[in-house]
Design an enzyme around this catalytic site. Structure first.
Site, PDB file in Angstrom:
ATOM      1  CG  HIS A 134      52.430  -8.918   4.553  1.00 33.84           C
ATOM      2  ND1 HIS A 134      52.049  -9.391   3.794  1.00 33.84           N
ATOM      3  CD2 HIS A 134      52.848  -9.871   5.613  1.00 33.84           C
ATOM      4  CE1 HIS A 134      51.374 -10.276   3.233  1.00 33.84           C
ATOM      5  NE2 HIS A 134      51.488 -10.461   4.179  1.00 33.84           N
ATOM      6  CB  CYS A 176      48.666  -4.339   1.070  1.00 32.92           C
ATOM      7  SG  CYS A 176      46.429  -3.978   1.164  1.00 32.92           S
TER       8      CYS A 176
END
Length: 304
Positions: A134, A176
């Site tokens: 992440h 992301c």
């Protein structure tokens, strides 16, 4: 004007265009200092390639972050193991010395990267570092904390890692980069197989400058979701590895990345618990500070 210059030498700045030369006809032409430097220093070759004939291809580090400390409140990244294995096989196939690290904490990752930067890379063509995690605000997440990406790339600048000066330094980030989906612009999108559910990686990773001979490869353009299938892995890594398999030893690297952009952009979300995500798209991007063309042609043993 000439008399003023003699009277107050310290207070006058001479322009580059004040440098002149005289032709045989007596005419005066301007010549800038930069013109003189570039003409005398080297001849520019637009087809120049990085030297990839060293004894070793180089080190490739893969940091696979699938699980996280509970207090970070980050979802596990199902499918990341598939990405890890896919990347490992592809970079081994290109001749890299591949090292894989699963769910390391921040201190462990920084120790490994610092040691890698301190190695002697004189016999290596280049260096690769890959993060599957992440991301948020210019950071990627380790198991227990986030790491600033610029703190990592700074370790490989010329003053910290002289043996990689003038050599490609490749960073690949599957994370992301925002909170938006890319909407399809035509009704003719081909949707994914519904065998896997599509999920997203959390956070934001901004495009970061790193320095000459760096290239930063991102799974998605800034501000948008990066999609990952819970069985097959992320769209970006799946397609990157497939393009590497087909063209890795033939195409110039930035041309290869452009093909990856096209291949990922042709996907759309087909099966997802968030129904509003159905049909959404993704486009990767890369920020290149490479100064020459980069090829991973098979080695022939003619080492330098």
């Amino acid at each position: 004007m000439a008399s003023q210059r003699k009277e107050d030498v310290s207070g006058d700045v001479e322009k580059d265009s004040d440098l002149t030369r005289h032709t045989t006809s007596g005419q005066t032409q301007n010549l800038t200092e930069t013109d003189a430097v570039f003409r005398s220093a080297f001849s520019f070759n637009p087809a120049e390639e990085y030297n990839m004939d060293h004894k070793n291809r180089g080190l490739a580090l893969i940091f696979n972050q699938e699980r996280f400390y509970w207090q970070l409140m980050l979802n596990s990244r199902s499918g990341s193991t598939a990405d890890k294995e896919n990347l490992k096989n592809r970079f081994l196939g290109l001749g890299f010395d591949v090292k894989v690290y699963d769910d390391y904490n921040k201190d462990g990752i920084l120790k490994i990267i610092t040691e890698a930067a301190g190695r002697n890379h004189m016999d290596a063509d280049c260096f690769v570092c890959i993060f599957l995690s992440h991301g948020e605000n210019g950071h990627v997440y380790a198991y227990d904390a986030k790491i600033h990406i610029q703190d990592i790339t700074a370790l490989f600048r010329g003053d910290k890692c002289p043996s990689l000066v003038g050599k490609p330094k490749i960073f690949i980030l599957q994370a992301c980069r925002g909170d938006k989906h890319d909407d399809p612009v035509t009704p003719m999108d081909v949707v994914d197989s519904e065998i896997n559910e599509v999920v997203v990686d959390a956070g934001v990773v901004y495009t970061l400058p790193a320095g000459a001979d760096f290239i930063m490869c991102y799974s998605v353009a800034e501000g948008f979701y990066s999609h990952r299938e819970t069985v097959n892995g992320s769209w970006y890594i799946q397609d990157l590895c497939e393009i590497l398999r087909q063209y890795g030893s033939a195409l110039e690297f930035t041309e290869l990345l452009t093909l990856v952009n096209r291949k990922v952009s042709q996907r759309s979300v087909g099966n997802c618990t968030d129904r509003s995500a159905i049909g959404k798209k993704q486009v990767p991007c890369f920020a290149s500070m490479l100064t020459k063309k980069l090829y991973f042609r098979p080695k022939k043993g003619n080492y330098v």
